[in-house]
Design an enzyme around this catalytic site. Structure first.
Site, mmCIF file in Angstrom:
data_model
loop_
_atom_site.group_PDB
_atom_site.id
_atom_site.type_symbol
_atom_site.label_atom_id
_atom_site.label_comp_id
_atom_site.label_asym_id
_atom_site.label_seq_id
_atom_site.Cartn_x
_atom_site.Cartn_y
_atom_site.Cartn_z
ATOM 1 N N HIS A 1 0.828 -1.226 0.000
ATOM 2 C CA HIS A 1 0.000 0.000 0.000
ATOM 3 C C HIS A 1 0.859 1.272 0.000
ATOM 4 O O HIS A 1 0.450 2.305 0.526
ATOM 5 C CB HIS A 1 -0.950 0.048 1.207
ATOM 6 C CG HIS A 1 -1.662 -1.234 1.459
ATOM 7 N ND1 HIS A 1 -2.882 -1.523 0.901
ATOM 8 C CD2 HIS A 1 -1.302 -2.319 2.200
ATOM 9 C CE1 HIS A 1 -3.269 -2.733 1.287
ATOM 10 N NE2 HIS A 1 -2.317 -3.243 2.074
ATOM 11 N N SER B 1 14.078 21.995 -14.943
ATOM 12 C CA SER B 1 12.892 22.782 -15.210
ATOM 13 C C SER B 1 13.334 24.120 -15.773
ATOM 14 O O SER B 1 14.374 24.655 -15.400
ATOM 15 C CB SER B 1 12.125 22.974 -13.901
ATOM 16 O OG SER B 1 11.319 24.118 -13.994
ATOM 17 N N LYS C 1 15.098 21.682 -9.762
ATOM 18 C CA LYS C 1 14.441 20.448 -10.191
ATOM 19 C C LYS C 1 15.331 19.530 -11.023
ATOM 20 O O LYS C 1 16.162 19.965 -11.796
ATOM 21 C CB LYS C 1 13.206 20.799 -11.026
ATOM 22 C CG LYS C 1 12.156 21.510 -10.221
ATOM 23 C CD LYS C 1 11.110 20.587 -9.741
ATOM 24 C CE LYS C 1 9.935 20.690 -10.665
ATOM 25 N NZ LYS C 1 8.889 19.796 -10.327
ATOM 26 N N GLU D 1 8.600 8.950 -16.665
ATOM 27 C CA GLU D 1 7.199 9.379 -16.833
ATOM 28 C C GLU D 1 6.689 9.059 -18.234
ATOM 29 O O GLU D 1 5.533 8.680 -18.419
ATOM 30 C CB GLU D 1 7.076 10.879 -16.574
ATOM 31 C CG GLU D 1 7.251 11.240 -15.117
ATOM 32 C CD GLU D 1 7.414 12.743 -14.931
ATOM 33 O OE1 GLU D 1 6.538 13.360 -14.326
ATOM 34 O OE2 GLU D 1 8.425 13.301 -15.409
ATOM 35 N N GLN E 1 -6.788 -3.904 -42.882
ATOM 36 C CA GLN E 1 -5.650 -3.030 -43.183
ATOM 37 C C GLN E 1 -5.359 -2.096 -41.998
ATOM 38 O O GLN E 1 -4.258 -1.600 -41.840
ATOM 39 C CB GLN E 1 -5.980 -2.223 -44.438
ATOM 40 C CG GLN E 1 -4.932 -1.241 -44.862
ATOM 41 C CD GLN E 1 -5.192 -0.737 -46.266
ATOM 42 O OE1 GLN E 1 -4.988 -1.437 -47.241
ATOM 43 N NE2 GLN E 1 -5.678 0.486 -46.385
ATOM 44 N N LYS F 1 -2.286 -2.315 -39.063
ATOM 45 C CA LYS F 1 -0.855 -2.023 -39.134
ATOM 46 C C LYS F 1 -0.414 -0.781 -38.374
ATOM 47 O O LYS F 1 0.580 -0.822 -37.647
ATOM 48 C CB LYS F 1 -0.402 -1.951 -40.587
ATOM 49 C CG LYS F 1 -0.285 -3.339 -41.153
ATOM 50 C CD LYS F 1 0.045 -3.392 -42.589
ATOM 51 C CE LYS F 1 -0.557 -4.643 -43.163
ATOM 52 N NZ LYS F 1 -2.055 -4.655 -43.149
HETATM 53 N N1 ARG Z 1 -3.241 -3.337 -48.068
HETATM 54 C C1 ARG Z 1 -4.058 -4.442 -47.787
HETATM 55 C C2 ARG Z 1 -4.005 -4.747 -46.267
HETATM 56 O O1 ARG Z 1 -3.145 -4.314 -45.621
HETATM 57 C C3 ARG Z 1 -3.619 -5.639 -48.541
HETATM 58 C C4 ARG Z 1 -4.688 -6.631 -48.840
HETATM 59 C C5 ARG Z 1 -5.675 -6.064 -49.787
HETATM 60 N N2 ARG Z 1 -6.612 -7.044 -50.237
HETATM 61 C C6 ARG Z 1 -7.712 -6.733 -50.897
HETATM 62 N N3 ARG Z 1 -8.456 -7.706 -51.236
HETATM 63 N N4 ARG Z 1 -8.045 -5.495 -51.138
HETATM 64 O O2 ARG Z 1 -4.839 -5.416 -45.747
#
Ligand code: ARG
Length: 470
Positions: free
Chosen positions: A167, A288, A294, A301, A333, A336
């Site tokens: 605690h 600071s 400081k 952080e 897509q 990513k």
């Molecule tokens: N750029 C697309 C992705 O990252 C690739 C696959 C696209 N496939 C399609 N059938 N349009 O998912």
């Protein structure tokens, strides 16, 4: 009128343009293009294409000459990417289309054969897995390096006494090494989680084509092996719609970030002047602009702050996937950007944590001072009253409470209380209590397996070194 006429006659420029009359609108390109982030898959995608083409030749789907031309073209593309000569544009949507279009530009009509018996659906899943595999290997190294820097610090501090908290209240004395080794264990679990995820990830989607496989006599076992996978994925529909590997790794990454964040939080607390347990290295702290006294723990952080970012990448992809029917949908897509961002930040935080731990200077005096003021040997007194003075634990607890109350009221540490005073509180107390309240004795007494006594910590250190650093 002229305008619509000219539009009618215009040829579309997209690779999939055969059945489309007009090019995409600019705004459609904006939402559709992934090139600005999936260009990070470029090398893996080129390698994938080389292997795919070789397989097409081996299976007599294309000729020797066609394969050699494709290999040559791909090699040039690789060279262009490496030397920043490769041109990217919204018009070609993603990295897969860029590479294919450029191949056709370089080697002509033959380039159009590369996409035989595959689809971008199996292609993106495969390239992405290959990219992730490489990243996993470097994250595993970074985790190991951080463990190493914790172990190095621990070796210096087996006998350094830290007030252990529950605690965030001083609880019991612990070895600083023992505390640091707790993080080594946490990071060790992180490593095994990632290693485990890597095994599950390492099945190859390529050859599943759009979703149903292909009528061409391809050899999926050949491409899987050549691309470093253990096996081809079993089910073509699953192969193109599976993003479990993204989820698994983002969840593992979130747990790692939580670990780093807890360590960061301790660094923030420990470096605050009220604690003064550590001095932050100049290289990882800031001053600071207004308060000259400081020394701020910005690095720690920011690690703490970035944890939300990585965890939200996990929620992001989880939510994106939850309503998708099989097989591929363009929503996917969207996996990513959060993934790249999470991995970049995770790696950055692992680097910074390692640097911080390596250079922190621990202040044993401040830790000892807080240990004494925090009466952290109170449990030892109670246990001793039970074991050596034959007092039931509830009574022992209450006697110890009275001792602490007296010390607090008179602003004394436990070892500043005279033996007469102890006896006045309870006449069964003997002078042996002075040994019991001693911090070092208290530390040494917790000698059970996995506990904080220096004898145990030394054993743990040795084990940790063989287990995690070999
Ligand atoms: N750029 C697309 C992705 O990252 C690739 C696959 C696209 N496939 C399609 N059938 N349009 O998912």
């Amino acid at each position: 009128m002229n305008k619509s006429k000219s539009k009618k006659n215009k040829q579309t420029s997209s690779i999939w343009g055969g059945r489309f009359k007009n090019d995409s609108s600019e705004i459609m390109k904006n939402i559709n293009a992934s090139i600005w982030f999936d260009k990070r898959l470029a090398y893996h995608d080129v390698f994938l294409s080389k292997v795919h083409s070789k397989m097409l030749y081996k299976q007599k789907i294309i000729t020797f000459k066609e394969n050699s031309n494709i290999q040559k073209g791909l090699k040039q593309i690789e060279h262009e990417i490496k030397n920043d000569k490769f041109k990217f544009s919204d018009d070609l949507e993603d990295i897969h289309m860029h590479i294919e279009a450029r191949l056709i530009e370089i080697i002509g009509q033959i380039g159009k054969k590369l996409h035989t018996a595959r689809s971008r659906n199996d292609q993106v899943a495969t390239s992405f897995k290959m990219w992730i595999r490489d990243e996993l290997d470097s994250i595993l190294d970074l985790l190991k390096n951080l463990q190493k820097s914790l172990i190095l610090q621990a070796e210096f501090h087996v006998n350094t006494i830290l007030p252990g908290f529950t605690h965030l209240q001083p609880a019991q004395p612990i070895s600083l090494a023992h505390h640091l080794l707790a993080y080594v264990e946490m990071l060790g679990r992180d490593r095994t989680r990632l290693e485990d995820a890597r095994k599950r990830l390492n099945k190859c989607p390529l050859g599943s084509a759009a979703l149903a496989g292909t009528s061409f006599p391809i050899d999926r076992f050949y491409t899987a092996k050549a691309l470093g996978f253990d096996y081809p994925m079993e089910n073509s529909i699953d192969a193109v719609s599976d993003r479990d590997f993204v989820l698994e790794i983002l969840s593992d990454a979130s747990i790692i970030m939580v670990h780093l964040s807890r360590l960061a939080e301790e660094i923030v607390i420990w470096s605050s002047p009220g604690f003064n347990f550590i001095k932050l290295p100049d290289s990882f702290s800031t001053g600071s602009s207004i308060m000259p006294q400081k020394r701020n723990p910005d690095a720690a952080e920011l690690i703490r702050g970035k944890t939300g970012r990585v965890a939200s990448a996990f929620y992001n992809v989880l939510t994106m996937l939850k309503g998708l029917p099989l097989a591929y949908s363009k929503d996917m897509q969207e996996d990513k950007e959060p993934f790249f961002d999470a991995i970049d930040n995770l790696k950055l935080c692992l680097y910074v944590s390692e640097g911080l731990i390596k250079e922190i200077i621990f202040n044993a005096n401040s830790m000892k001072k807080m240990s004494e003021l925090g009466y952290i040997t109170a449990t030892d007194i109670a246990d001793w009253l039970v074991q050596k003075c034959d007092i039931p634990f509830r009574d022992a607890h209450s006697i110890t409470g009275r001792i602490i109350k007296y010390a607090e009221k008179n602003n004394l540490t436990l070892n500043e209380i005279s033996i007469d005073k102890f006896k006045e509180i309870d006449k069964r107390i003997t002078k042996n209590i002075l040994k019991v309240i001693n911090l070092k004795n208290s530390l040494e007494s917790r000698n059970s397996y996995g506990a904080t006594a220096p004898v145990q910590v030394k054993k743990a250190l040795k084990k940790a070194k063989t287990k995690w650093l070999k």
